[in-house]
Scaffold this active site. Structure first.
Site, PDB file in Angstrom:
ATOM      1  N   GLY A 156      34.353  21.375   9.884  1.00 33.63           N
ATOM      2  CA  GLY A 156      33.792  20.026   8.952  1.00 33.63           C
ATOM      3  C   GLY A 156      34.086  20.282   7.773  1.00 33.63           C
ATOM      4  N   ARG A 157      33.326  19.718   6.734  1.00 38.65           N
ATOM      5  CA  ARG A 157      33.551  19.874   5.086  1.00 38.65           C
ATOM      6  C   ARG A 157      33.691  21.455   4.736  1.00 38.65           C
ATOM      7  NH1 ARG A 157      29.471  15.852   5.255  1.00 38.65           N
ATOM      8  NH2 ARG A 157      29.990  13.706   4.373  1.00 38.65           N
ATOM      9  N   ARG A 238      24.123  29.005  10.775  1.00 33.78           N
ATOM     10  CA  ARG A 238      22.907  29.154  11.000  1.00 33.78           C
ATOM     11  C   ARG A 238      22.892  30.673  12.102  1.00 33.78           C
ATOM     12  NH1 ARG A 238      21.771  26.377   7.563  1.00 33.78           N
ATOM     13  NH2 ARG A 238      20.532  24.549   7.529  1.00 33.78           N
ATOM     14  N   GLU A 267      14.145  34.329   9.424  1.00 29.11           N
ATOM     15  CA  GLU A 267      14.475  34.287   8.183  1.00 29.11           C
ATOM     16  C   GLU A 267      13.124  34.353   7.385  1.00 29.11           C
ATOM     17  OE1 GLU A 267      17.556  31.794   6.545  1.00 29.11           O
ATOM     18  OE2 GLU A 267      18.989  32.720   7.834  1.00 29.11           O
ATOM     19  N   HIS A 286      20.661  34.437   2.786  1.00 28.67           N
ATOM     20  CA  HIS A 286      20.879  32.764   2.707  1.00 28.67           C
ATOM     21  C   HIS A 286      21.312  32.502   1.350  1.00 28.67           C
ATOM     22  CE1 HIS A 286      20.007  29.412   5.715  1.00 28.67           C
ATOM     23  NE2 HIS A 286      21.051  29.101   4.911  1.00 28.67           N
TER      24      HIS A 286
END
Length: 331
Positions: A156-157, A238, A267, A286
C-alpha cells in the site's frame, strides 16, 4: 444550535479552537490516559460527532447507545477499532486519516529495520552498562542491510514508501499483496511473489498490511518456519497480524535471527511479555507516525472529516462510502 462533539483524548489547542467555532466541543482532558469506557458510554449517548483514537473500541454495544451520532472520525489510518458494519447499519459515517502519515511511518519502519539488523539498542545498553572493555572482531555483529533482500507484505502507500527507501540501500525487493501492482513493479523494480516464496527468500520481512479478518494471525508458526535463520521480521502494522507466541518460539529456537516491533496484540504491552525479555527484539511503543508535524496533520485531517460530516459536506476519507446512498435515501 451547534452540533455536539466528544473528543476522546486531549488535543492541541490549535486543533480544538478551530473546531469550537462551529461545534459544541467536550473533550477528555488527558493526553496520556485513554478515556474510561464508562465515560465514553455516557458521552456518546447525545453527541452528533465522535473524534476518537485507535485506543477506543467503538464496538456494537457502544454504537447502540448513540442516538444522534452521525460521524466517527478516527485519528488513524487503520479503523479495526471500530465496528464498521454496526456503524454503517445505523447510518453513521466513519472516516480515517490516510496519506498524511505515509512517509513518517515509512521512516520509522526503515529505522526499526536498521536498529534491529545492526543491534543498535543492544549496543547502546552494552555501552551504558559498562560492558564495553575493548574492540573485538565479532563484538555485537549484526546483519548487513545493503544488498539484502527485503520482502514487503502489503504494498500500500506505506509499503511503497518503504520500498523507495530500500532502493537507496540497493536492496533486492519482493512483495506479496492480494492483487498485483504492475505500475509499482515497473517504478520500483519490485517483484511480485507468493507469501511462501517471500518468506523463504527474504533477509528482512516487513509486515505492512491492515488488520482484517483475513490478515489476523497471518504470520504464525508455519510462516515463521519458512524464514531463514538469519532473517529479521519487522512489524509496524498491527500486532494481531503476527502470532506473538509463535514469534517468541521462533526467536528462542533460532528459527529467525531477530524481530523489530512497533505494535503488539495488547497495547500497552504488559511488562512481563516474553518478547520483552529477548535481546534480539527491538520494541517500540507504537510510534510509527509520531513526528510532531505528522501528528498535527492527522489531528487536522480528522477534524476536517468531522466538520464536513456535521455541516452537510461529504468527508474526504469515508471508509464506508456506501452510506452516502443510505443517507440520501433517508433524506
Amino acid at each position: 444550535m451547534k452540533p455536539k462533539v466528544y473528543i476522546t483524548r486531549k488535543l492541541p489547542e490549535q486543533i480544538v479552537n478551530d473546531l469550537r467555532q462551529k461545534l459544541d466541543i467536550s473533550m477528555w482532558e488527558d493526553e496520556a490516559i485513554p478515556v474510561p469506557r464508562e465515560v465514553l458510554e455516557k458521552e456518546i449517548e447525545e453527541v452528533d460527532g465522535l473524534f476518537c483514537m485507535l485506543t477506543e473500541q467503538i464496538d456494537e454495544s457502544l454504537i447502540e447507545k448513540a442516538t444522534n451520532l452521525k460521524i466517527i472520525a478516527n485519528m488513524a489510518v487503520g479503523y479495526n477499532n471500530i465496528d464498521l458494519q454496526s456503524a454503517t447499519d445505523k447510518g453513521i459515517m466513519v472516516t480515517n486519516t490516510p496519506g498524511v502519515l505515509t512517509e513518517t511511518t515509512a521512516d520509522l519502519t526503515f529505522g526499526l529495520l536498521l536498529a534491529t539488523a545492526r543491534r543498535l539498542i543492544e549496543a547502546t545498553d552494552y555501552l551504558k552498562n559498562g560492558q564495553w572493555k575493548s574492540w573485538s572482531p565479532m563484538q555485537l555483529t549484526g546483519q548487513d542491510v545493503h544488498d539484502a533482500t527485503l520482502g514487503i507484505i502489503g504494498l500500500g502507500r506505506i509499503g511503497k514508501a518503504l520500498a523507495k527507501r530500500a532502493k537507496g540501500f540497493d536492496m533486492n525487493l519482493l512483495y506479496y499483496n492480494r492483487s498485483r501492482k504492475y505500475d509499482e513493479e515497473k517504478e520500483l523494480g519490485i517483484e511480485f511473489v507468493s507469501l511462501e516464496e517471500l518468506l523463504k527468500k527474504s533477509d528482512f520481512v516487513c509486515v505492512m498490511v491492515p488488520l482484517t479478518s483475513q490478515t489476523s494471525y497471518m504470520i504464525g508458526a508455519e510462516q515463521l518456519a519458512l524464514m531463514k535463520e538469519t532473517s529479521v521480521l519487522i512489524n509496524t502494522a498491527r500486532g494481531d497480524i503476527v502470532d506473538e507466541h509463535a514469534l517468541y518460539q521462533a526467536l528462542v529456537n533460532h528459527e529467525i535471527w531477530a524481530a523489530g516491533l512497533d505494535v503488539f496484540e495488547d497495547e500497552p504491552v504488559p511488562l512481563d511479555h516474553p518478547l520483552l525479555t529477548l535481546p534480539n527484539v527491538v520494541t517500540l511503543p507504537h510510534i510509527g507516525s509520531a513526528s510532531i508535524a505528522t501528528r498535527m496533520k492527522m489531528a487536522s485531517l480528522a477534524a476536517d472529516n468531522l466538520l464536513a460530516g456535521l455541516t452537510g459536506d461529504t468527508p474526504g476519507n469515508l471508509v464506508n462510502p456506501e452510506i452516502l446512498t443510505m443517507l440520501k435515501g433517508n433524506g
